[in-house]
Design a protein around this motif. Structure first.
Motif, PDB file in Angstrom:
ATOM      1  N   PRO A 185      57.733  65.503 -31.593  1.00 31.04           N
ATOM      2  CA  PRO A 185      56.471  65.223 -30.905  1.00 31.04           C
ATOM      3  C   PRO A 185      55.462  64.569 -31.835  1.00 31.04           C
ATOM      4  CG  PRO A 185      56.626  67.550 -31.437  1.00 31.04           C
ATOM      5  CD  PRO A 185      57.944  66.942 -31.810  1.00 31.04           C
ATOM      6  N   LEU A 186      54.541  63.841 -31.246  1.00 32.54           N
ATOM      7  CA  LEU A 186      53.459  63.252 -32.034  1.00 32.54           C
ATOM      8  C   LEU A 186      52.667  64.336 -32.749  1.00 32.54           C
ATOM      9  CD1 LEU A 186      51.972  60.613 -29.539  1.00 32.54           C
ATOM     10  CD2 LEU A 186      53.539  60.187 -31.452  1.00 32.54           C
ATOM     11  N   THR A 187      52.228  64.015 -33.957  1.00 32.43           N
ATOM     12  CA  THR A 187      51.298  64.889 -34.671  1.00 32.43           C
ATOM     13  C   THR A 187      49.918  64.803 -34.046  1.00 32.43           C
ATOM     14  OG1 THR A 187      52.528  64.444 -36.713  1.00 32.43           O
ATOM     15  CG2 THR A 187      50.352  65.452 -36.936  1.00 32.43           C
ATOM     16  N   VAL A 188      49.525  63.590 -33.686  1.00 33.22           N
ATOM     17  CA  VAL A 188      48.226  63.346 -33.057  1.00 33.22           C
ATOM     18  C   VAL A 188      48.326  62.055 -32.250  1.00 33.22           C
ATOM     19  CG1 VAL A 188      47.339  62.137 -35.109  1.00 33.22           C
ATOM     20  CG2 VAL A 188      45.720  63.151 -33.466  1.00 33.22           C
ATOM     21  N   LEU A 189      47.624  62.012 -31.138  1.00 32.12           N
ATOM     22  CA  LEU A 189      47.591  60.828 -30.283  1.00 32.12           C
ATOM     23  C   LEU A 189      46.202  60.211 -30.305  1.00 32.12           C
ATOM     24  CD1 LEU A 189      48.495  58.928 -27.941  1.00 32.12           C
ATOM     25  CD2 LEU A 189      47.877  60.780 -26.357  1.00 32.12           C
ATOM     26  N   VAL A 190      46.137  58.921 -30.605  1.00 29.54           N
ATOM     27  CA  VAL A 190      44.902  58.144 -30.470  1.00 29.54           C
ATOM     28  C   VAL A 190      45.022  57.365 -29.167  1.00 29.54           C
ATOM     29  CG1 VAL A 190      43.417  56.373 -31.478  1.00 29.54           C
ATOM     30  CG2 VAL A 190      44.659  57.969 -32.972  1.00 29.54           C
ATOM     31  N   GLU A 191      44.222  57.731 -28.183  1.00 26.32           N
ATOM     32  CA  GLU A 191      44.338  57.153 -26.840  1.00 26.32           C
ATOM     33  C   GLU A 191      43.205  56.176 -26.608  1.00 26.32           C
ATOM     34  OE1 GLU A 191      43.577  55.946 -23.362  1.00 26.32           O
ATOM     35  OE2 GLU A 191      42.404  57.802 -23.543  1.00 26.32           O
ATOM     36  N   GLU A 192      43.542  54.891 -26.402  1.00 28.52           N
ATOM     37  CA  GLU A 192      42.539  53.841 -26.237  1.00 28.52           C
ATOM     38  C   GLU A 192      42.911  52.901 -25.091  1.00 28.52           C
ATOM     39  OE1 GLU A 192      39.721  53.864 -27.669  1.00 28.52           O
ATOM     40  OE2 GLU A 192      40.088  55.377 -29.211  1.00 28.52           O
ATOM     41  N   MET A 193      43.470  53.427 -24.029  1.00 35.49           N
ATOM     42  CA  MET A 193      43.854  52.600 -22.885  1.00 35.49           C
ATOM     43  C   MET A 193      42.668  52.387 -21.950  1.00 35.49           C
ATOM     44  SD  MET A 193      47.640  54.141 -22.015  1.00 35.49           S
ATOM     45  CE  MET A 193      47.088  55.841 -21.890  1.00 35.49           C
TER      46      MET A 193
END
Length: 363
Positions: A185-193
């Motif tokens: 799994p991702l460690t952290v998600l940067v969401e910019e959609m």
């Protein structure tokens, strides 16, 4: 996208590419790398070299192998990041969905030593993107994903990149987030959609998987950073609960522009710069999308990358909304003035947005 050649194992391939007819240039960073390594570690022994082939530049670069390159590239981070933090950050798996502000965040993550990324973006570079994306007119028409990948690989060719060229979709969610059997799994998600249904869907899935989410939003020349620590609390409400109860919202509900406008307004709020408020009232009229400046995209990218690193390295950054505000830091009270024709106070902004929403509903 690139080749990394061992001169002992790939001598024939290297000789083929370096022949005059291939028209590849050679950048030899070996001598300077050896001198720099000796300066930071006089006890270092001999180091192996690699040749990195960048086909879009028709260039081959001679560099140290991966571990030595990492030591050199992060050498000036020393003491600002301790060794444990740097290693943890370099080992983190960072997801970036959306590569407008996300491209800036990705670049800063890479610059500070992150090396493992999953990326999602479907859009291509257009002229109107050049007010905020670090790109060239020579790149017009290229996928933003390709531009971002090239930038990372030119910074650190040993980076690991997994890419979704069709952007984030529910069908690709497990691959992107790493929630399938045996996946990391991702460690952290940067969401910019930009797409609201996608923003909601990815948060629902991230929350279920315990993946923390960071989002930075342009605000004039400034940025608003939202941190949702789903890794610490899987009951934490998405968007801090600002959007209301979205548990029962369906794709059909979110397809309604009135619903999207209402939810977006709740998420963003009204604590914006006076010029941002005015600009938002023009979206759908004289503006086709959210107004953005290169200043804000850069500030937002740096702030999002900072928040992602704090989360990934175990610092106690709690869920919440954070303002990174150049205007108020430099202009003081004058930053909130509403004397200009393109500036709105909070009350006038909310009234205008309500009127716009009612106008859409009548249509």
């Amino acid at each position: 996208m690139i080749e990394i050649l061992d001169p002992m194992i790939h001598a024939e391939r290297l000789a083929y590419l370096l022949r005059p007819a291939a028209r590849y240039g050679l950048v030899d960073a070996w001598t300077s790398a050896s001198d720099e390594l000796a300066a930071i570690d006089p006890t270092a022994g001999p180091i192996a070299s690699r040749y990195v082939v960048y086909p879009w530049r028709k260039t081959i670069v001679r560099l140290p192998e991966a571990d030595t390159f990492w030591r050199l590239r992060t050498a000036r981070n020393r003491y600002l990041l301790d060794e444990a933090e740097q290693r943890r950050w370099s080992a983190a798996l960072v997801g970036v969905a959306g590569l407008s502000v996300g491209a800036s965040a990705l670049s800063v993550c890479s610059l500070t030593g992150a090396r493992r990324f999953r990326l999602a973006e479907h859009d291509r570079l257009s002229i109107t993107n050049l007010n905020r994306l670090s790109a060239s007119v020579c790149d017009l028409g290229l996928p933003k994903l390709t531009i971002a990948q090239r930038r990372v690989l030119e910074t650190d060719p040993y980076s690991e990149l997994f890419a979704l060229p069709d952007g984030y979709t529910p069908a690709a969610a497990a691959d992107f987030l790493g929630t399938g059997p045996g996946d990391e799994p991702l460690t952290v998600l940067v969401e910019e959609m930009d797409d609201l249904p996608a923003k909601i869907d990815i948060r629902r899935r991230a929350r279920a998987a315990g993946i923390p989410v960071v989002m930075a939003t342009d605000n004039g020349d400034n940025a608003i950073v939202d941190v949702e620590r789903f890794d610490l609390d899987r009951d934490y409400p998405i968007f801090h609960g600002l959007a209301g109860d979205l548990a029962g919202a369906t794709g059909d509900d979110l397809a309604d522009p009135r619903t999207r406008a209402r939810i977006a307004q709740r998420i963003v709020g009204a604590d914006l710069t006076p010029r941002t408020r005015f600009s938002l009232t023009e979206v759908g009229r004289s503006l086709t999308s959210w107004p953005q400046l290169g200043t804000a995209a850069t500030v937002a990218g740096a702030a999002a990358a900072y928040a992602a690193r704090m989360v990934a390295t175990g610092h106690g950054l709690p869920s919440g909304r954070y303002r990174v505000d150049l205007d108020r830091a430099m202009l003081g009270p004058a930053a909130d003035a509403t004397d200009g024709w393109n500036e709105l106070g909070e009350g006038d902004f909310l009234a205008a947005m309500s009127a716009n929403s009612e106008g859409r509903q009548e249509k």
